[in-house]
Design an enzyme around this catalytic site. Structure first.
Site, short mmCIF file in Angstrom:
data_model
loop_
_atom_site.label_atom_id
_atom_site.label_comp_id
_atom_site.label_asym_id
_atom_site.label_seq_id
_atom_site.Cartn_x
_atom_site.Cartn_y
_atom_site.Cartn_z
N TRP A 55 -0.91 6.12 1.29
CA TRP A 55 -1.87 7.21 1.56
C TRP A 55 -2.82 7.44 0.40
O TRP A 55 -3.73 8.25 0.49
CB TRP A 55 -1.12 8.50 1.91
CG TRP A 55 -0.37 8.43 3.22
CD1 TRP A 55 -0.31 7.36 4.06
CD2 TRP A 55 0.40 9.47 3.82
NE1 TRP A 55 0.47 7.67 5.16
CE2 TRP A 55 0.92 8.95 5.04
CE3 TRP A 55 0.73 10.78 3.46
CZ2 TRP A 55 1.72 9.71 5.89
CZ3 TRP A 55 1.54 11.53 4.30
CH2 TRP A 55 2.03 11.01 5.50
N LYS A 56 -2.59 6.78 -0.71
CA LYS A 56 -3.46 6.92 -1.90
C LYS A 56 -3.65 8.41 -2.23
O LYS A 56 -2.76 9.20 -1.99
CB LYS A 56 -4.77 6.16 -1.68
CG LYS A 56 -4.51 4.71 -1.24
CD LYS A 56 -5.72 3.84 -1.29
CE LYS A 56 -5.32 2.42 -0.86
NZ LYS A 56 -6.41 1.47 -0.93
N GLU B 11 -5.50 -0.99 -7.47
CA GLU B 11 -6.23 0.17 -8.00
C GLU B 11 -5.62 0.63 -9.33
O GLU B 11 -6.33 1.06 -10.24
CB GLU B 11 -6.26 1.30 -6.96
CG GLU B 11 -7.26 0.99 -5.86
CD GLU B 11 -6.92 1.56 -4.49
OE1 GLU B 11 -6.10 2.48 -4.39
OE2 GLU B 11 -7.49 1.05 -3.50
N GLY C 172 -3.69 0.88 3.87
CA GLY C 172 -4.30 2.05 3.23
C GLY C 172 -4.99 2.92 4.27
O GLY C 172 -4.36 3.72 4.97
N GLY C 173 -6.31 2.72 4.42
CA GLY C 173 -7.13 3.56 5.30
C GLY C 173 -6.51 3.83 6.67
O GLY C 173 -6.43 4.99 7.11
P1 PGA Z 1 -6.78 -0.71 2.93
O1 PGA Z 1 -5.87 -0.56 1.63
O2 PGA Z 1 -5.86 -0.92 4.09
O3 PGA Z 1 -7.53 0.59 3.03
O4 PGA Z 1 -7.68 -1.88 2.70
C1 PGA Z 1 -4.75 -1.38 1.46
C2 PGA Z 1 -4.06 -1.03 0.17
O5 PGA Z 1 -4.73 -0.68 -0.79
O6 PGA Z 1 -2.83 -1.11 0.07
#
Ligand code: PGA
Length: 253
Positions: free
Chosen positions: A10-11, A99, A234-235
């Site tokens: 979920w960042k 990241e 992620g997204g």
């Molecule tokens: P994303 O991110 O699905 O938004 O490309 C994947 C991740 O960073 O694990």
């Protein structure tokens, strides 16, 4: 047979109250299939409430942190240790996400310290590796991944609590996905690496996830590849319908 893992990163999104709602919705609405392990990784701030809510509901969704520090405690302003996560009943931790490597300058050495600390306290680990666009264009994919694995797994002899996520940096959050063939090629390379560095049995058992713009519309063709054992998302993991669809797709494979 390796159990598929569908993991949502979920960042830095969702407040604790929003995170609890999303986690509960997933728990109530997702297909319960014992062949698919579902993981969510909310922010640090949301971990205790999400863990508590899911454990109270007897959920089999696993809750992971997105990072940790390798020292148990001390003067490390802003950090939280693997040991502290474990004591909050967090199940695992994502380590070495691109990241963290790019924005926070995490080296393979630091990643390795974190992996060892997490495994030592009994957390599960998703170790992320992946090349940048320039590295791919200059044909350095294998050497970059090999170095990340060699250094990231230094001093580790047992991979039973570790999952590897191959996440090409150029595919993260960009909408560009590696083609299933491109991903499978690197996954094969990673499995061969594990076989050489550890042994064939560990290579057979170790799950290798793909990450980078995975969504409901491309999940099926990626997950159908023999060496792709799940996805780190992620997204699309913040969108209820999308994430539920991906779990559904995994359960049908
Ligand atoms: P994303 O991110 O699905 O938004 O490309 C994947 C991740 O960073 O694990």
């Amino acid at each position: 047979m390796r159990k598929l893992m569908i993991a949502g990163n979920w960042k830095m999104n969702k407040s604790p109250s929003e995170a609890v709602v999303l986690a509960e919705n997933f728990d109530q609405k997702m297909i319960k299939d014992l062949r698919v392990e579902v993981v969510i990784a909310p922010t640090l701030l949301s971990l205790p409430v999400v863990v508590q809510k899911l454990k109270n509901n007897n959920s089999n969704i696993r809750v992971y942190a997105q990072n940790c520090y390798f020292k148990d405690e001390g003067a490390y302003t802003g950090e939280v240790s693997a040991k502290m996560l474990k004591s909050e009943r967090v199940d695992g931790v994502i380590i070495g996400h691109s990241e963290r490597r790019q924005i926070f300058n995490e080296s393979n050495f630091l990643v390795n310290e974190k992996v060892k600390a997490a495994i030592n306290v009994g957390l599960q680990v998703i170790l992320c590796v992946g090349e940048t666009l320039i590295e791919r264009e200059e044909h350095h994919v294998e050497s970059v991944i090999a170095e990340q694995l060699l250094e990231g797994l230094a001093g580790i002899n047992d991979l039973s609590s570790l999952v590897i996520a191959y996440e090409p940096v150029w595919a993260i959050g960009t909408g560009k996905t590696a083609t299933p063939d491109q991903a499978e090629e690197v996954h094969q390379f990673i499995r061969k690496f594990i076989s050489d560095r550890f042994n064939g049995e560990m290579a057979d058992k170790c799950r290798i996830l793909y990450g980078g713009s995975v969504k409901a519309s491309n999940a099926n063709e990626l997950l159908a590849k023999p060496n792709i054992d799940g996805a780190l998302i992620g997204g699309a993991s913040l969108k209820e319908e999308e994430f539920l669809s991906i779990i559904d797709i995994a359960s049908r494979l």
